[in-house]
Motif scaffolding. Structure first.
Motif, mmCIF file in Angstrom:
data_model
loop_
_atom_site.group_PDB
_atom_site.id
_atom_site.type_symbol
_atom_site.label_atom_id
_atom_site.label_comp_id
_atom_site.label_asym_id
_atom_site.label_seq_id
_atom_site.Cartn_x
_atom_site.Cartn_y
_atom_site.Cartn_z
ATOM 1 N N ARG A 1 -52.811 -32.625 41.410
ATOM 2 C CA ARG A 1 -51.879 -31.504 41.471
ATOM 3 C C ARG A 1 -52.386 -30.446 42.448
ATOM 4 O O ARG A 1 -51.631 -29.891 43.242
ATOM 5 C CB ARG A 1 -51.675 -30.903 40.085
ATOM 6 C CG ARG A 1 -50.404 -30.087 40.027
ATOM 7 C CD ARG A 1 -50.239 -29.381 38.740
ATOM 8 N NE ARG A 1 -49.772 -30.265 37.671
ATOM 9 C CZ ARG A 1 -49.446 -29.815 36.465
ATOM 10 N NH1 ARG A 1 -49.546 -28.538 36.181
ATOM 11 N NH2 ARG A 1 -49.026 -30.652 35.544
ATOM 12 N N ALA B 1 -34.538 -28.982 47.554
ATOM 13 C CA ALA B 1 -33.088 -28.836 47.734
ATOM 14 C C ALA B 1 -32.350 -29.386 46.516
ATOM 15 O O ALA B 1 -31.334 -28.841 46.092
ATOM 16 C CB ALA B 1 -32.639 -29.560 48.992
ATOM 17 N N ALA B 2 -32.885 -30.476 45.946
ATOM 18 C CA ALA B 2 -32.265 -31.038 44.752
ATOM 19 C C ALA B 2 -32.491 -30.122 43.558
ATOM 20 O O ALA B 2 -31.661 -30.015 42.669
ATOM 21 C CB ALA B 2 -32.836 -32.424 44.463
ATOM 22 N N ALA B 3 -33.647 -29.444 43.556
ATOM 23 C CA ALA B 3 -33.980 -28.583 42.413
ATOM 24 C C ALA B 3 -33.251 -27.247 42.471
ATOM 25 O O ALA B 3 -32.941 -26.657 41.450
ATOM 26 C CB ALA B 3 -35.483 -28.345 42.377
ATOM 27 N N CYS B 4 -32.954 -26.762 43.670
ATOM 28 C CA CYS B 4 -32.405 -25.406 43.794
ATOM 29 C C CYS B 4 -31.034 -25.321 43.140
ATOM 30 O O CYS B 4 -30.109 -26.040 43.525
ATOM 31 C CB CYS B 4 -32.293 -24.990 45.254
ATOM 32 S SG CYS B 4 -31.549 -23.355 45.420
ATOM 33 N N PRO B 5 -30.874 -24.432 42.150
ATOM 34 C CA PRO B 5 -29.586 -24.351 41.472
ATOM 35 C C PRO B 5 -28.545 -23.561 42.252
ATOM 36 O O PRO B 5 -27.434 -23.389 41.780
ATOM 37 C CB PRO B 5 -29.927 -23.687 40.137
ATOM 38 C CG PRO B 5 -31.270 -23.099 40.294
ATOM 39 C CD PRO B 5 -31.889 -23.570 41.560
ATOM 40 N N CYS C 1 -35.801 -17.842 41.591
ATOM 41 C CA CYS C 1 -36.000 -18.375 40.231
ATOM 42 C C CYS C 1 -37.243 -19.259 40.155
ATOM 43 O O CYS C 1 -37.823 -19.426 39.095
ATOM 44 C CB CYS C 1 -34.774 -19.140 39.747
ATOM 45 S SG CYS C 1 -34.432 -20.664 40.647
ATOM 46 N N GLY C 2 -37.663 -19.862 41.281
ATOM 47 C CA GLY C 2 -38.925 -20.610 41.284
ATOM 48 C C GLY C 2 -38.801 -22.086 40.951
ATOM 49 O O GLY C 2 -39.813 -22.762 40.803
ATOM 50 N N CYS C 3 -37.576 -22.603 40.816
ATOM 51 C CA CYS C 3 -37.428 -24.032 40.532
ATOM 52 C C CYS C 3 -37.975 -24.875 41.696
ATOM 53 O O CYS C 3 -38.555 -25.930 41.491
ATOM 54 C CB CYS C 3 -35.974 -24.388 40.273
ATOM 55 S SG CYS C 3 -35.351 -23.659 38.751
ATOM 56 N N GLU D 1 -40.423 -24.029 43.740
ATOM 57 C CA GLU D 1 -41.875 -23.936 43.698
ATOM 58 C C GLU D 1 -42.429 -24.961 42.701
ATOM 59 O O GLU D 1 -43.404 -25.657 42.974
ATOM 60 C CB GLU D 1 -42.292 -22.524 43.291
ATOM 61 C CG GLU D 1 -43.776 -22.277 43.350
ATOM 62 C CD GLU D 1 -44.145 -20.836 42.968
ATOM 63 O OE1 GLU D 1 -43.279 -20.113 42.403
ATOM 64 O OE2 GLU D 1 -45.271 -20.438 43.229
ATOM 65 N N ALA D 2 -41.750 -25.056 41.550
ATOM 66 C CA ALA D 2 -42.221 -25.989 40.518
ATOM 67 C C ALA D 2 -42.047 -27.431 40.955
ATOM 68 O O ALA D 2 -42.822 -28.298 40.565
ATOM 69 C CB ALA D 2 -41.453 -25.738 39.215
ATOM 70 N N SER D 3 -41.035 -27.697 41.783
ATOM 71 C CA SER D 3 -40.731 -29.091 42.085
ATOM 72 C C SER D 3 -41.493 -29.610 43.299
ATOM 73 O O SER D 3 -41.601 -30.800 43.489
ATOM 74 C CB SER D 3 -39.231 -29.247 42.336
ATOM 75 O OG SER D 3 -38.893 -28.651 43.568
#
Lengths: 311, 658
Positions: free
Chosen positions: B514, B628-632, B595-597, B599-601
């Motif tokens: 990680r 791009a897939a994670a970004c809401p 929102c940070g999604c 960053e997490a992905s």
């Protein structure tokens, strides 16, 4: 010079949106001075919008029966500017979830099957009441909508802003950002291993509720509400719908959930995460089911509503 | 401006790939279909588009028809994307105005025998590529400098070899090892198969070279905490735990050890002997300095104990030492974190941990070592007497649905080697090996196996052991198995059982991968970029892997890989510059809500939320599109696979073929 006039029509709705207008409180007398409120059923005893027409028409609620179709068309004809007022008018809202079932199923459940119902002859009301449509629709399925003010209900501050914009002849537009932009909670790291039902776990009042394992729709929901729910430590339910940049709020949120739960498969797995979200439709499509891609897929026969309802 | 408004003029080049594609797909029909697609001004075919005449054909058509976008329908872009991009480049067309439709791997190869369906699929693939080509944007490549230093993580034989190779080439190496000494597992081995060299005799010269090399900075008791940056420019945070002994002052007189009142099972001897809480891991340890094991030390104050400090004449012991965080700047990283032995206790039916006479291959290795706990004598742990019969159980934790499905590769040869050593020393001890298959695949291995059986009288039973129990009557272990060659169950009494425990990925693999932003394969080991052609690269540029961290491996293979990893790192370092593909994701600030999604992905740690907005470290981003897939809110998109391009492809896919 005559004052601009306003009419508020109420379709299939709980009337919370109308109460939100009253929630303008101190701003209300000013608004009433500036505009001529011609028609609002919660306050005045009229059956339909004024024939002479109004400058602005607010329509709250979705379309569920034939009478409402007629009323909506009348509102459109008689309003120079038509506003879809609230989540139901904009994208179906909570009543839109009824689209998971057929009209027949709904009527049978409500008038025959519920435990408290005494209806030995099995009569389903069919006289006097307007016939129900097979499905619930948002306004835009029937008429051109000029402005959308989402929310369940729309926050008074935005109502005032919309009215001011219209009075001053300015464009009303919500910035296409999501609730997280306004949310005061601290975001640390989105690495969620377990989801919890709200109220079953102590909440850290400083930290992002989604990061704490509560299903918050904030990341995929249009901003403008000043993050009123997360600020009160209740996860966002998504009542503002998606921003203009996105077609489907639920699909986007599910994509985001997938990306923040898969960092460490020792602690969680996709199967287990899915199990921890017992009501997927109610969680991600609470307000937008009627207009969702998922609903379209059901209509095309590529998804099954019964299974969706169960999951 | 003229460039921007220019209409797409797409040329499609369909490759026969000999009969690979043309043998299945009707090329004339595909051509006829392709010609009618929107924006396609020319469509043509050739037997081998990748050949010089094939490339020449593309050049010629670009010139003739003034093409500004090119689609090649052929094989996988991993094979020939760069080939065709070079063609575009030579014609002055931006190389990112190029797309490939993979009608070989994705179509003709998997649909041979269903020609009609294959043609339809090829049409879909070409139509999608053309739709994307029309949406392509020109992009510019960038260059970046490379820092002339390398971080090597793990100092077993792989890490040591890699560090030495890089250091000998004149570059700075930081060698990080979490244990107090370098050497890894190899230092614990007695002899190595198939040549029976003494393991420490061949390892310790390398270890002392590492200790003295002017280009190697050795960091023991240290672990990588955080890695940031990108290929050529990594910043690594390393935590160095204190030894509590000042290396320069210590004279290795052993006085402190004599007074230490604490006895701890010695890890180096697989727990078969004792060491003190202040100790040197083993005689040839590098650095050859004492270390205090804080977990077992009574407490580093004169109140609790303090005997070692009292006794130390050169005043080399310092209880006040603290952990420090070092920040290293390196151009490349080599991960050589090795393996961990499968814990035999997990196989309950073998009774390891319950019966003292059930041991592991590593314990036997230490017993065989003249420097080990028994000084090279083989004894039954329960009685300390010489055993009469020893049974080896192979594939413990390996080749098993319950534990690890893979073969650990070294245990067969290790067991053969130990059996032979035992028979050499004690011809009266019988050795039986229970195996599933004997895998003696390396150079000289088969010969070694033949000779062990023929010349040393090691016996073999083909069958997985089902149970080991203790017989009270004979005070021996009873090994039960099915002899699959005789097709009958057998029971054998043995004084001692050795479990050939398999290899598993190093502990903390999750944390390290990680931090580094590299991936692991399904078996838990580190994932290489390509199993055949890029065996020491990872999907993160500038990070290389070698040794048993990548998969179970013996010493020759580990050393070969280490040299490969060192060479790969050196290639980068000596070039001095790296080309960065302009694929990096870009953030739409108007849409990003922080929102940070993303960053997490991000698997490459390339996205960070700063001041409530996502920021992409362009050099670290690989353009994979996970964000791009994670970004809401569709606020982030990689440059070479934009949402518009993907939607154009999807629309083309679902469009009814005309």
């Amino acid at each position: 010079m005559t004052k601009p006039s306003l009419a508020v029509e109420t379709l299939s709705i709980c009337s919370g949106c109308e109460i939100a207008i009253l929630d303008l409180h101190d701003a209300l007398p000013g608004v009433l001075d500036a505009i001529d409120l011609k028609y609002i059923q919660v306050l005045m005893d009229f059956r339909e919008p004024p024939k002479e027409g109004v400058t602005v028409g607010f329509v709250s609620g979705a379309v569920r029966n034939e009478e409402q179709v007629e009323l909506l068309h009348k509102m459109r004809e008689r309003s120079a500017v038509l506003v879809a007022f609230g989540a139901c008018a904009a994208f179906g809202g909570i009543p839109g979830l009824a689209n998971l079932h057929t009209k027949e199923e709904i009527l049978k459940e409500v008038y025959i099957d519920t435990k408290s119902t005494v209806n030995p002859d099995g009569v389903i009301p069919h006289k006097v009441v307007p016939p129900m449509l097979p499905e619930l629709h948002p306004l835009s399925d029937y008429v051109k909508v000029d402005y959308v003010l989402p929310g369940c209900p729309p926050p008074p501050k935005l109502i005032a802003e919309l009215v001011t914009c219209l009075l001053e002849g300015r464009e009303f537009k919500l910035e296409p950002k999501t609730v997280c932009d306004e949310c005061p909670l601290t975001k640390e790291e989105k690495n969620v291993t377990h989801f919890y039902r709200w109220g079953t776990k102590r909440i850290d009042p400083e930290r992002c509720v989604l990061e704490q394992g509560f299903q918050c729709m904030g990341p995929a929901t249009q901003s403008g509400c000043e993050a009123r729910c997360p600020t009160a430590l209740a996860p966002c339910r998504g009542c503002f719908g998606p921003t203009e940049a996105v077609d489907d709020q639920a699909a986007k949120m599910i994509g985001a959930i997938g990306s923040i739960t898969t960092k460490d498969f020792k602690e969680s797995s996709p199967d287990q995460t899915a199990k921890e979200i017992p009501d997927i439709v109610g969680t991600y499509l609470r307000f937008t089911f009627a207009t969702s891609t998922f609903k379209k897929a059901i209509n095309m026969g590529t998804a099954k509503p019964k299974e969706a309802a169960r999951t | 401006m003229a460039e921007l408004v220019k209409q797409p003029k797409i040329g499609v080049f369909i490759c026969h790939c000999g009969s690979n594609i043309a043998g299945v797909i009707d090329i004339p029909k595909l051509l006829e279909y392709t010609e009618r697609l929107p924006h396609v001004v020319i469509a043509t075919d050739y037997r081998f588009m990748c050949s010089d005449p094939g490339q020449g054909l593309i050049r010629e058509k670009i010139r003739e028809a003034g093409l500004n976008r090119v689609v090649v329908a052929a094989c996988s872009p991993t094979l020939h994307e760069t080939t065709f991009r070079r063609v575009l480049n030579s014609m002055g067309v931006n190389v990112y105005y190029f797309d490939m439709a993979n009608i070989r791997e994705h179509c003709s190869w998997v649909h041979s025998g269903e020609e009609d369906a294959a043609l339809e699929k090829a049409k879909d693939l070409v139509r999608m590529a053309v739709a994307r080509a029309a949406e392509l944007e020109p992009l510019e490549q960038k260059e970046s400098d490379v820092k002339p230093s390398v971080l090597v993580v793990g100092a077993g034989i792989s890490g040591i070899q890699a560090a030495l190779d890089v250091a000998d080439a004149g570059y700075k190496v930081y060698l990080v090892e979490k244990e107090p000494s370098i050497g890894g597992h190899m230092a614990k081995l007695d002899k190595t198969f198939p040549t029976l060299d003494c393991s420490s005799c061949i390892l310790t010269p390398k270890m002392s070279l590492v200790g003295q090399h002017p280009n190697i900075e050795l960091l023991t008791c240290s672990e990588v905490q955080e890695v940031s940056g990108y290929v050529g420019n990594f910043t690594v945070k390393v935590e160095r735990r204190p030894r509590y002994v000042i290396e320069d002052k210590c004279t290795a007189c052993d006085d402190c050890v004599e007074v230490c009142p604490v006895n701890v099972p010695d890890e180096f001897n697989a727990g078969l002997s004792w060491r003190k809480a202040i100790y040197i891991p083993f005689a040839q340890a590098v650095p050859n300095a004492y270390v205090i094991d804080t977990e077992h030390c009574l407490g580093m104050t004169p109140i609790a104990c303090g005997k070692c400090k009292e006794k130390c004449e050169p005043e080399a012991i310092d209880y006040e030492m603290e952990s420090e965080i070092l920040e290293l700047e390196v151009g490349a990283i080599i991960v050589a974190t090795g393996f961990e032995l499968f814990d035999g206790r997990r196989v309950l039916e073998y009774g390891y941990g319950l019966y003292p006479d059930v041991t592991t291959n590593l314990e036997m290795e230490r017993m065989l070592s003249a420097a080990g706990p028994t000084e090279g004598k083989i004894v039954r742990p329960s009685t300390l007497e010489k055993p009469k019969r020893i049974a080896y159980v192979q594939c413990v934790g390996s080749r098993s649905e319950r534990y690890n499905p893979y073969c650990s590769r070294v245990c067969c040869m290790a067991a053969l080697k130990q059996a032979r050593q035992i028979r050499e020393k004690y011809p009266d001890i019988e050795v039986t090996i229970f195996y599933i298959d004997l895998r003696a695949f390396g150079k000289g291995y088969e010969e070694f196996y033949e000779s062990s059986a023929r010349d040393y009288g090691v016996s073999f039973v083909r069958g997985r052991v089902s149970e080991i129990r203790h017989s009270f009557e004979s005070d021996k272990l009873v090994v039960r198995a099915e002899d699959t060659l005789l097709a009958q169950p057998i029971e054998m009494e043995a004084d001692m059982v050795v479990l050939s425990c398999g290899l598993e990925v190093f502990s903390d693999a999750e944390k390290l991968t990680r931090a580094l932003g590299i991936q692991r394969s399904g078996d838990g080991f580190l994932l290489e970029a390509h199993p055949k052609l890029r065996p020491v690269d990872t999907n993160t540029d500038g990070i290389f892997i070698c040794g048993a961290a990548q998969g179970p491996k013996d010493i020759p293979d580990s050393v070969a890989q280490a040299k490969g990893a060192a060479a790969s790192a050196l290639t980068m370092l000596s070039a001095g510059k790296v080309i960065l593909q302009p694929y990096a994701a870009v953030v739409d600030e108007d849409l990003c809500a922080g929102c940070g999604c993303c960053e997490a992905s991000c698997p490459y740690s390339a996205v960070n939320v700063v001041d409530n907005r996502a920021q992409v470290t362009e050099e670290a981003c690989k353009g994979c599109g996970t964000c791009a897939a994670a970004c809401p809110n569709n606020a982030i998109s990689p440059q070479h696979f934009t949402i518009e391009q993907i939607l154009a492809q999807l629309e083309a896919l679902f469009q009814e073929a005309k």
